[in-house]
Design a protein around this motif. Structure first.
Motif, PDB file in Angstrom:
ATOM      1  N   ILE A 194       0.766  -1.111   0.132  1.00 37.90           N
ATOM      2  CA  ILE A 194       0.021   0.139  -0.026  1.00 37.90           C
ATOM      3  C   ILE A 194       1.017   1.359   0.075  1.00 37.90           C
ATOM      4  N   ALA A 195       2.051   1.218   0.879  1.00 39.11           N
ATOM      5  CA  ALA A 195       2.917   2.370   0.745  1.00 39.11           C
ATOM      6  C   ALA A 195       3.398   2.354  -0.470  1.00 39.11           C
ATOM      7  N   SER A 196       3.971   1.645  -1.339  1.00 36.62           N
ATOM      8  CA  SER A 196       4.460   1.749  -2.430  1.00 36.62           C
ATOM      9  C   SER A 196       3.586   2.317  -3.381  1.00 36.62           C
ATOM     10  N   LYS A 197       2.386   1.651  -3.616  1.00 33.99           N
ATOM     11  CA  LYS A 197       1.359   2.183  -4.399  1.00 33.99           C
ATOM     12  C   LYS A 197       1.235   3.562  -4.240  1.00 33.99           C
ATOM     13  N   THR A 198       0.958   3.822  -2.792  1.00 40.38           N
ATOM     14  CA  THR A 198       0.568   5.387  -2.645  1.00 40.38           C
ATOM     15  C   THR A 198       1.858   6.455  -2.803  1.00 40.38           C
ATOM     16  N   ALA A 199       3.075   5.815  -2.754  1.00 45.23           N
ATOM     17  CA  ALA A 199       4.166   6.824  -3.220  1.00 45.23           C
ATOM     18  C   ALA A 199       4.161   7.120  -4.828  1.00 45.23           C
ATOM     19  N   LEU A 200       3.798   6.070  -5.553  1.00 46.85           N
ATOM     20  CA  LEU A 200       3.757   6.090  -6.941  1.00 46.85           C
ATOM     21  C   LEU A 200       2.754   6.837  -7.532  1.00 46.85           C
ATOM     22  N   LEU A 201       1.656   7.105  -6.479  1.00 45.10           N
ATOM     23  CA  LEU A 201       0.685   8.079  -7.289  1.00 45.10           C
ATOM     24  C   LEU A 201       1.317   9.692  -7.198  1.00 45.10           C
ATOM     25  N   HIS A 202       2.576   9.840  -6.476  1.00 43.82           N
ATOM     26  CA  HIS A 202       3.221  11.034  -6.357  1.00 43.82           C
ATOM     27  C   HIS A 202       4.688  10.937  -6.907  1.00 43.82           C
ATOM     28  N   PRO A 203       4.800  10.722  -8.096  1.00 42.46           N
ATOM     29  CA  PRO A 203       6.050  10.514  -8.900  1.00 42.46           C
ATOM     30  C   PRO A 203       7.045  11.871  -8.460  1.00 42.46           C
ATOM     31  N   LYS A 204       8.365  11.509  -8.235  1.00 41.46           N
ATOM     32  CA  LYS A 204       9.376  12.537  -7.862  1.00 41.46           C
ATOM     33  C   LYS A 204       9.084  13.468  -6.819  1.00 41.46           C
ATOM     34  N   GLN A 205       8.142  13.032  -5.806  1.00 46.47           N
ATOM     35  CA  GLN A 205       7.867  13.400  -4.574  1.00 46.47           C
ATOM     36  C   GLN A 205       8.414  12.771  -3.456  1.00 46.47           C
ATOM     37  N   THR A 206       8.708  13.269  -2.423  1.00 47.15           N
ATOM     38  CA  THR A 206       8.745  12.530  -1.227  1.00 47.15           C
ATOM     39  C   THR A 206       7.591  12.745  -0.320  1.00 47.15           C
ATOM     40  N   LEU A 207       7.444  12.187   0.895  1.00 45.40           N
ATOM     41  CA  LEU A 207       6.527  12.039   1.611  1.00 45.40           C
ATOM     42  C   LEU A 207       6.280  13.335   2.219  1.00 45.40           C
ATOM     43  N   VAL A 208       7.420  14.485   2.570  1.00 49.92           N
ATOM     44  CA  VAL A 208       7.353  15.558   2.929  1.00 49.92           C
ATOM     45  C   VAL A 208       6.348  16.576   1.969  1.00 49.92           C
ATOM     46  N   GLN A 209       6.741  16.272   0.716  1.00 49.59           N
ATOM     47  CA  GLN A 209       6.157  17.181  -0.221  1.00 49.59           C
ATOM     48  C   GLN A 209       4.850  16.567  -0.721  1.00 49.59           C
ATOM     49  N   PHE A 210       4.541  15.673  -0.701  1.00 47.70           N
ATOM     50  CA  PHE A 210       3.325  15.187  -1.158  1.00 47.70           C
ATOM     51  C   PHE A 210       1.916  15.321   0.056  1.00 47.70           C
ATOM     52  N   SER A 211       2.630  14.928   1.173  1.00 47.53           N
ATOM     53  CA  SER A 211       1.625  15.112   2.096  1.00 47.53           C
ATOM     54  C   SER A 211       0.876  16.290   2.247  1.00 47.53           C
ATOM     55  N   LYS A 212       1.746  17.349   1.899  1.00 45.72           N
ATOM     56  CA  LYS A 212       0.977  18.757   2.101  1.00 45.72           C
ATOM     57  C   LYS A 212       0.064  18.859   0.771  1.00 45.72           C
ATOM     58  N   SER A 213       0.423  18.584  -0.233  1.00 42.90           N
ATOM     59  CA  SER A 213      -0.564  18.646  -1.366  1.00 42.90           C
ATOM     60  C   SER A 213      -1.733  17.707  -1.143  1.00 42.90           C
ATOM     61  N   VAL A 214      -1.834  16.772  -0.373  1.00 46.34           N
ATOM     62  CA  VAL A 214      -2.772  15.944  -0.126  1.00 46.34           C
ATOM     63  C   VAL A 214      -3.768  16.668   1.043  1.00 46.34           C
TER      64      VAL A 214
END
Length: 365
Positions: free
Chosen positions: A53-73
């Protein structure tokens, strides 16, 4: 900095194996007794699901780390709070493992040595590999250390076969029941759940399509290795003795003797653990430095290395001895980090991202 699929595989395997083998066997046997293998299998299946699940979630936000895409989500403020939750986990685990490394080394190898030289030695190695190579350097180290650890685990399992007593497996389930087995499974599951660091690592991969396969395979191999070792401990010592030992895996290795010629194999167990701990500490050290720098929008993340190095040295000094580690696992690690950091937030990130993408496609956003 780029990671290959093979490096992701060995990072996941090496990162998990050492500490799982050393720290989880006794607590699991204490709860699940002779059904320790069932507890490990449950933890293995759920651990693989977590990293999937974590891998699939990360792939929904390519080239972004958790720090970056958590704010966009989640938005700026909630996203920042989510990042802080993970930073607390990463910072605390480095201090804990540093202390654990020093205490274990002193107990086994250097009984007259104070902890601080061991803190400094490990920190200097972590600082060197992180500053010079970043995540790519750590990945290359795991490619070297991973096969050594895997080969050592296989050899130790094979050597222990002559001392096993299959009667230690009986009776199955009757004396424990589901609740005790589930309670025992939580400890290794909390370790396998650390694989959610793939939320940070996926952005560094050179081929995102390999992320899921590599991460899942690495965690699956680590889970199988820990299950086999736990089973060997049970078959050699039985549930009663194993549950009372602090490091039963190390004691099993000390017990091994092949034809009165191959003996004193403890050094192999120590080697496996130190190599694995080095990768784990270096990975968490990198995540702490890089994540903090991204949170505060620092252009050069390497400047955080010096602050973190000093902070972790002080933190390790104030951490209690290894007797605290079991309490740390059974309180913060299993009651808070597991349900929140490893299960709840990744699932929530995945659901919210999926919903937003569908709404955008349908034109409602």
């Amino acid at each position: 900095m780029k990671l290959s699929g093979l490096q992701i595989f060995w990072l996941m395997f090496t990162f998990e194996t050492g500490n799982m083998i050393l720290l989880t066997v006794s607590p699991v046997i204490e709860d699940a007794k002779q059904d320790v293998w069932i507890a490990y299998l449950i933890a293995s299946l759920l651990g693989v699901l977590i990293v999937y699940i974590a891998s699939k979630t990360a792939l929904l936000h390519p080239k972004q780390t958790l720090v970056q895409f958590s704010k966009s989500v989640f938005g700026k403020w909630i996203g920042t709070f989510v990042v802080l939750i993970y930073l607390v986990q990463w910072y605390s685990v480095v201090g804990n493992i540093l202390r654990e490394f020093a205490d274990f080394t002193i107990t086994i190898l250097l009984p007259l040595t104070p902890p601080w030289p061991l803190f400094i030695t490990m920190l200097l190695l972590m600082i060197y590999v992180t500053f010079i190579g970043g995540i790519e350097g750590i990945g290359r180290c795991s490619e070297v250390f991973g096969p050594i650890i895997l080969f050592s685990v296989i050899i130790l399992v094979i050597f222990s076969l002559k001392d096993v007593e299959t009667i230690n497996l009986m009776p199955v389930y009757i004396d424990t029941g589901f609740f005790s087995i589930w309670k025992g499974a939580l400890t290794p599951l909390a370790f396998l759940g650390e694989s959610v660091i793939i939320l940070m690592l996926a952005s560094f991969t050179d081929n995102p399509r390999n992320v899921v396969k590599s991460a899942v395979s690495g965690i699956a191999l680590a889970a199988i290795s820990a299950t086999l070792v736990g089973l060997c401990v049970l078959l050699v010592f039985g549930p009663d003795i194993s549950a009372k030992l602090r490091h039963p895996t190390f004691d099993v290795v000390s017990y091994l003797s092949i034809m009165d010629f191959i003996q004193n194999l403890e050094i192999i167990a120590v080697l496996v653990w130190i190599l694995s701990v080095f990768i784990k500490l270096s990975l968490y050290f990198f995540l702490s430095c890089y994540g903090t720098a991204q949170l505060f929008k620092m252009k050069d993340w390497r400047k955080m290395i010096w602050f973190c190095g000093i902070f972790f040295f002080i933190l390790a000094q104030f951490f209690p001895d290894t007797s605290y580690t079991l309490g740390y696992m059974k309180t913060y690690w299993t009651q808070y980090a597991l349900p929140i950091n490893m299960v709840g937030i990744p699932i929530l990130l995945w659901i919210v991202t999926k919903v937003r993408k569908k709404m955008k496609v349908s034109g409602t956003m």
